[in-house]
Design a protein around this motif. Structure first.
Motif, PDB file in Angstrom:
ATOM      1  N   VAL A 169       0.587  -0.903   0.261  1.00 14.26           N
ATOM      2  CA  VAL A 169       0.111  -0.232   0.056  1.00 14.26           C
ATOM      3  C   VAL A 169       0.886   1.556   0.276  1.00 14.26           C
ATOM      4  O   VAL A 169       1.671   1.306   0.795  1.00 14.26           O
ATOM      5  N   GLU A 170       0.213   2.194  -0.952  1.00 15.09           N
ATOM      6  CA  GLU A 170       1.399   3.637  -0.665  1.00 15.09           C
ATOM      7  C   GLU A 170       3.188   2.700  -1.328  1.00 15.09           C
ATOM      8  O   GLU A 170       4.089   3.629  -0.324  1.00 15.09           O
ATOM      9  N   GLY A 171       3.472   1.848  -1.854  1.00 14.59           N
ATOM     10  CA  GLY A 171       4.858   1.992  -2.091  1.00 14.59           C
ATOM     11  C   GLY A 171       5.081   0.717   0.010  1.00 14.59           C
ATOM     12  O   GLY A 171       6.200   0.708  -0.354  1.00 14.59           O
ATOM     13  N   GLN A 172       4.672   0.381   0.454  1.00 10.68           N
ATOM     14  CA  GLN A 172       5.219  -0.129   1.746  1.00 10.68           C
ATOM     15  C   GLN A 172       4.010  -1.678   2.084  1.00 10.68           C
ATOM     16  O   GLN A 172       2.721  -1.495   1.235  1.00 10.68           O
ATOM     17  N   ARG A 173       5.301  -2.476   1.984  1.00 13.70           N
ATOM     18  CA  ARG A 173       5.170  -3.688   1.812  1.00 13.70           C
ATOM     19  C   ARG A 173       4.612  -3.977   3.965  1.00 13.70           C
ATOM     20  O   ARG A 173       4.613  -3.549   4.602  1.00 13.70           O
ATOM     21  N   ARG A 174       2.974  -4.409   3.788  1.00 13.91           N
ATOM     22  CA  ARG A 174       2.065  -4.955   5.063  1.00 13.91           C
ATOM     23  C   ARG A 174       1.798  -6.479   4.878  1.00 13.91           C
ATOM     24  O   ARG A 174       1.926  -6.937   3.553  1.00 13.91           O
TER      25      ARG A 174
END
Length: 113
Positions: free
Chosen positions: A45-50
């Motif tokens: 999400v928005e370049g961040q891994r979750r």
């Protein structure tokens, strides 16, 4: 030598089951009756891994045609999740974007149909 079985997952639903909850429902084949490792959901999400771990519940594959499900808590923006990877033990399955649960019409609208 033990017989090698094909392992597959048939996705029935990947959806927002309620605000802040993602739910995966499907059926495994080739794993009946086995306990599985940790269940997690990976997405970006928005370049961040979750990476979300499944909420407590059953962690085995039912025998036969039993339904398998996992629920994940996520308080982010639902429209930002465009797809995910379901990790169950050492198995990984690509998932499409989650569907939003349809809201029920007010009771008075039901009577007009």
């Amino acid at each position: 030598m033990p017989e090698q079985r094909e392992i597959s997952f048939e996705l029935e639903k990947f959806r927002w089951s309620e605000p802040g909850r993602l739910e995966v429902i499907g059926r495994w084949s080739g794993l009946e009756g086995r306990r599985l490792g940790r269940t997690a959901l990976r997405f970006e999400v928005e370049g961040q891994r979750r990476r979300l771990h499944a909420l407590p519940g059953r962690r085995f594959v039912p025998a036969g045609d039993g339904e398998w499900r996992a629920t994940f808590a996520y308080d982010g923006d639902p429209s930002q999740v465009r797809g995910a990877v379901l990790e169950v033990g050492r198995f990984a399955v690509d998932l499409p974007p989650p569907r939003r649960r349809r809201s029920r019409p007010p009771d008075e609208e039901l009577g007009r149909r």
